[in-house]
Design an enzyme around this catalytic site. Structure first.
Site, PDB file in Angstrom:
ATOM      1  N   ASN A  66      42.816  52.562  37.243  1.00 53.35           N
ATOM      2  CA  ASN A  66      41.704  51.746  37.746  1.00 53.35           C
ATOM      3  C   ASN A  66      40.738  51.515  36.592  1.00 53.35           C
ATOM      4  O   ASN A  66      40.934  52.007  35.480  1.00 53.35           O
ATOM      5  CB  ASN A  66      41.029  52.440  38.939  1.00 53.35           C
ATOM      6  CG  ASN A  66      40.081  51.513  39.689  1.00 53.35           C
ATOM      7  OD1 ASN A  66      40.368  50.330  39.864  1.00 53.35           O
ATOM      8  ND2 ASN A  66      38.939  52.027  40.136  1.00 53.35           N
ATOM      9  N   ARG A 100      39.097  36.143  41.077  1.00 51.76           N
ATOM     10  CA  ARG A 100      39.712  37.314  40.438  1.00 51.76           C
ATOM     11  C   ARG A 100      39.889  38.383  41.507  1.00 51.76           C
ATOM     12  O   ARG A 100      39.294  38.302  42.591  1.00 51.76           O
ATOM     13  CB  ARG A 100      38.933  37.833  39.234  1.00 51.76           C
ATOM     14  CG  ARG A 100      37.458  37.705  39.210  1.00 51.76           C
ATOM     15  CD  ARG A 100      36.706  38.525  40.218  1.00 51.76           C
ATOM     16  NE  ARG A 100      36.960  39.949  40.153  1.00 51.76           N
ATOM     17  CZ  ARG A 100      36.636  40.814  41.089  1.00 51.76           C
ATOM     18  NH1 ARG A 100      36.066  40.411  42.219  1.00 51.76           N
ATOM     19  NH2 ARG A 100      36.878  42.093  40.967  1.00 51.76           N
ATOM     20  N   GLY A 101      40.693  39.397  41.180  1.00 47.94           N
ATOM     21  CA  GLY A 101      40.989  40.445  42.153  1.00 47.94           C
ATOM     22  C   GLY A 101      42.389  40.245  42.712  1.00 47.94           C
ATOM     23  O   GLY A 101      42.797  39.123  43.017  1.00 47.94           O
ATOM     24  N   ALA A 102      43.107  41.369  42.875  1.00 50.39           N
ATOM     25  CA  ALA A 102      44.532  41.314  43.202  1.00 50.39           C
ATOM     26  C   ALA A 102      44.833  40.456  44.424  1.00 50.39           C
ATOM     27  O   ALA A 102      45.591  39.470  44.358  1.00 50.39           O
ATOM     28  CB  ALA A 102      45.049  42.742  43.408  1.00 50.39           C
ATOM     29  N   ASP A 104      43.988  49.379  40.415  1.00 48.44           N
ATOM     30  CA  ASP A 104      44.832  48.294  39.924  1.00 48.44           C
ATOM     31  C   ASP A 104      46.310  48.623  40.064  1.00 48.44           C
ATOM     32  O   ASP A 104      47.148  47.732  40.173  1.00 48.44           O
ATOM     33  CB  ASP A 104      44.515  47.984  38.472  1.00 48.44           C
ATOM     34  CG  ASP A 104      43.146  47.369  38.342  1.00 48.44           C
ATOM     35  OD1 ASP A 104      42.171  48.133  38.232  1.00 48.44           O
ATOM     36  OD2 ASP A 104      43.045  46.133  38.408  1.00 48.44           O
TER      37      ASP A 104
END
Lengths: 377, 377
Positions: free
Chosen positions: A257, A57-59, A246
Site C-alpha cells: 500500500n 484514479r483508484g483501482a 494496492d
C-alpha cells in the site's frame, strides 16, 4: 456519495455513464479538493486520456471507467460489417489498456465486457451487451464496497477515533470506497466517530481527497502530519486503524500500500491498536509468493522536493473556489536530491484482519479461504 | 561551517558579533534554503525582534544571540550613572527574554553574562566583561558541538547510511550542530557517508535546513518523505539514526524532540538499527521526573493544511535566487481542520545512547553521570 456544491446536495458516483449521449461522466479528481467539477468524455480516446492524466484514479474507479470506455467505443461504431466492428472494439480496448499499462483493474474489467459481448449475434446486440456488462461491473464495485462496509462496521464502537492513511475512499472506487466503507456504515448506524487522516506525503492524498470526502459526508475528522500518529497513539487518542491496499498477496497475506502504511502498522502493533486492511476481491494477487517480488515504484523526486496546492493566505483561506488555480512550490534547495518510493509492504503479523466483501479474514488465512475470495486456477 | 555563495566559499557562524559596530550578524534563516543572507542587528531591540521572528532559531543559536544581545545593549549605554546603567541592562535582558519566553537557553546565557559583569567596578569594565562573556558562551557552544562530533564519530563506519530527522545542525547552534556533528567529523576523517533527511512535516526543517547544510558541506544526501524511512529500513538501506533533542529528562532518559522522532525510534528498534540522540549539556532537564509532564505544544493548523515554498516548475527549478519569494499553498480543502502536535517523547528503552560533549551515555544512566553532565543542585 453525497456532494454539496453551493446549497445543493446530490448523490454522485465517481464514474457514471450517460447512455443517451454515449458519454462518461467523471469527477475531475485533479481539481479536488479546491474545485468540484464533472468532466464528460464523449469518445473512448478521451476516456483513455482521462485515465492516463488521472482525471480518474483508484483501482475500482479506473476499472469501471475502462469498462464503460469499451462499451462507449463499441456503441460509437456505425456500420454493418461485423469484422470491422470487431477490429474497432479491439482498437478501443488496446487504447484504454495502454492508458495505465501497469494497472490490473482495467484489463480485468474489459475482459469481462468482451466476454459478455461474445454471446451477441449482431452488432446491435453486442453493443447492448457491452453496456450492460459495464454497468454490471460498476454496480458490482459498489456492492462489494457496501459489503466491506457491512463486515467492517461492527469493528467500530460509538465514540471511536480511527486513523486512515492515503485515500481508499469512494473517489478511488465507483462509490462508498473500501477503507472508508466501514466509516460510512458506522455513521449510518448513528455511531459518532472521529477520523484522523494522515496527510500522506508526498502526494497528500489524505489531506486532499480523504479529508474532502469526510467533510462532504459530515464526518468529524482532522488532518495530521504523517509523523503525528505515533504521538497520538502514545496518548491513547487512536482506537483503530483502517487502510486500503494496492495489492494483497493471497499466498502470504503481505499487503502493499501507499508508502507509510508499514510504519503505521508497526506503531499500531506497539500500542496494541487493531490494524485492518479493506479490499475488494480484485486486489488479491494469487500468484506472487513473496512481498519482496512486489515491484516498488520509485516516483519523481519533485513530489518530495515540493508540494502542489493553491496559493493562499495561511490565516484566511480563499473563499471563492473559482479563483483558485493550483501551483507547485519547491520546499527544498535547488540542488538536493530526493528518494521517493511510492509503496511499502506490510507483513501479515502486523495486520489484525483483511476486510473483504466476503468477510473479515486473517491475512495468513487468505489462501485457505481462496474459494470464497474469487480465486481462479 | 562553510557556505558557498556564487563562486566564493567562506566560513560562517550562525551568530557572530561585530564589536567595532556593536552589531550582531545572523544568518537569515527565514530565507533559507532559497536565499543566503546575513542580517545585521544594530540594537538590542532589533536583536530581540530577530529572536521573536525566527530570523535565528535553535537552542544554541538563540542562547548565543541573547548573550550577544545583552552585551550589545550594555555597550550601547552612554553615561556615567551606574544605577541607570544597571536599569538599562535589566531592560535589555527583559526585552530579550520576552522574545521567546518558553526557551531556556537565552535565560541561562544571559544569567552567565550578568554573573560575569557583576565583578566589574566601572561601566566600561562591565561592558567589556559582558562582551567577553558572550563570546565565551558562543565559543563554548562550538566547543561542545565539536566534542559531540568527536564522541559520535567512531559510531560511523565508512559507507554507512544515516537517517536524521528535523534540523539539529549548525544552523541551530553557533557552529557544527549536534546531530550533524558526528557526520561532519566522519567526513573530516575521510569516511564516505550518505544521509537520509526526513522532510519533517509540517515545517519541513529537514527538507529546507538540514538538506541545505549537507549540500553546502558536500555530504551525499537525499530528502525522503517522513513516511519512507520504514520502507528503507526494511530494505536494509539505513544503518544508523542520529537526531537532536529539545529536552532530555536527566532523571528518566526520556527525549522530547520534533514530532515524528518517536516513530523513527520505534522503527529503528524493530529493525535493530542503533538510535542516538546528540545534545549539549544545556538540553538536559534535571527537574522533571516524567515525560508526561513535558508540555507538548499544539501548533497552528495552517502548518498542516498547507506548505511554504517558492513557486516553481516541478521539472525545472528556478535558477535565479534573487527572483524567489516564498509563498504559502493550501493543500487541504477550505473547511477541514488539523491537529498539529509539535513534539513527541521517546522512551529511554528505544534509545541506544545519548551523545553529549562528555561522552556517550545510556539514557537510563544520565542521572548516575550527572556530575560530569553539568548538573547543579
Amino acid at each position: 456519495m453525497n456532494v454539496t456544491v453551493g446549497r445543493r446536495t446530490r448523490h454522485y458516483r465517481t464514474v457514471a455513464f450517460d447512455a443517451r449521449k454515449n458519454a462518461i461522466q467523471l469527477i475531475e479528481q485533479r481539481l479536488l479538493p479546491h474545485r468540484f467539477e464533472i468532466a464528460r468524455m464523449t469518445d473512448f480516446r478521451e476516456t483513455a486520456w482521462a485515465i492516463k492524466e488521472m482525471v480518474v484514479r483508484g483501482a475500482g474507479a479506473i476499472g469501471a471507467t475502462a469498462a464503460y470506455g469499451l462499451a462507449q467505443g463499441a456503441r460509437a461504431f456505425h456500420g454493418r460489417d461485423l469484422a470491422r466492428f470487431c477490429s474497432h472494439v479491439e482498437k478501443a480496448q488496446h487504447t484504454l489498456q495502454a492508458a495505465r499499462p501497469t494497472a490490473v483493474d482495467p484489463i480485468n474489467a474489459m475482459i469481462e465486457v468482451r466476454r459478455a459481448m461474445s454471446v451477441g449475434g449482431t452488432i446491435e446486440e453486442q453493443q447492448a451487451l457491452a453496456l450492460a456488462a459495464a454497468e454490471e461491473f460498476a454496480d458490482n464495485d459498489v456492492k462489494h464496497c457496501k459489503a466491506i462496509g457491512r463486515h467492517g462496521e461492527p469493528l467500530i464502537r460509538d465514540g471511536m477515533k480511527i486513523l486512515t492513511h492515503c485515500n481508499a475512499g469512494w473517489l478511488a472506487f465507483v462509490d462508498v470506497g473500501t477503507a472508508t466503507a466501514p466509516l460510512y456504515a458506522a455513521q449510518a448506524q448513528g455511531k459518532r466517530i472521529h477520523v484522523f487522516c494522515d496527510e500522506t506525503r508526498p502526494r497528500s492524498q489524505g489531506a486532499t481527497l480523504t479529508a474532502w470526502e469526510l467533510a462532504q459526508q459530515h464526518i468529524s475528522h482532522a488532518i495530521i502530519a504523517d509523523s503525528a500518529a505515533g504521538h497520538l497513539m502514545q496518548r491513547g487518542e487512536i482506537d483503530l486503524v483502517i487502510v486500503g491496499s494496492d495489492r494483497v498477496l493471497g499466498r502470504t497475506g503481505e499487503v502493499a500500500n501507499k508508502i507509510g502504511t508499514y510504519t503505521k502498522a508497526v506503531l499500531a502493533e506497539r500500542h496494541r491498536i487493531p490494524f485492518y486492511v479493506a479490499i475488494p476481491f480484485s486486489t488479491i494477487d494469487w500468484k506472487l509468493s513473496s512481498g519482496r517480488d512486489i515491484p516498488i515504484e520509485e516516483r519523481e523526486e519533485s513530489e518530495v522536493l515540493g508540494v502542489w496546492g493553491i496559493i493562499s493566505n495561511p490565516h484566511s483561506p480563499i473563499r471563492n473556489p473559482k479563483s483558485r488555480s493550483r501551483a507547485y512550490v519547491r520546499v527544498a534547495n535547488s540542488t538536493s536530491r530526493a528518494r521517493n518510493p511510492g509503496f511499502d509492504v506490510t507483513p501479515p503479523e502486523l495486520i489484525t484482519g483483511i476486510i473483504t466483501p466476503g468477510g473479515i479474514i486473517k491475512p495468513s488465512e487468505l489462501w485457505n479461504h481462496r474459494g470464497k475470495l474469487g480465486y481462479e486456477e
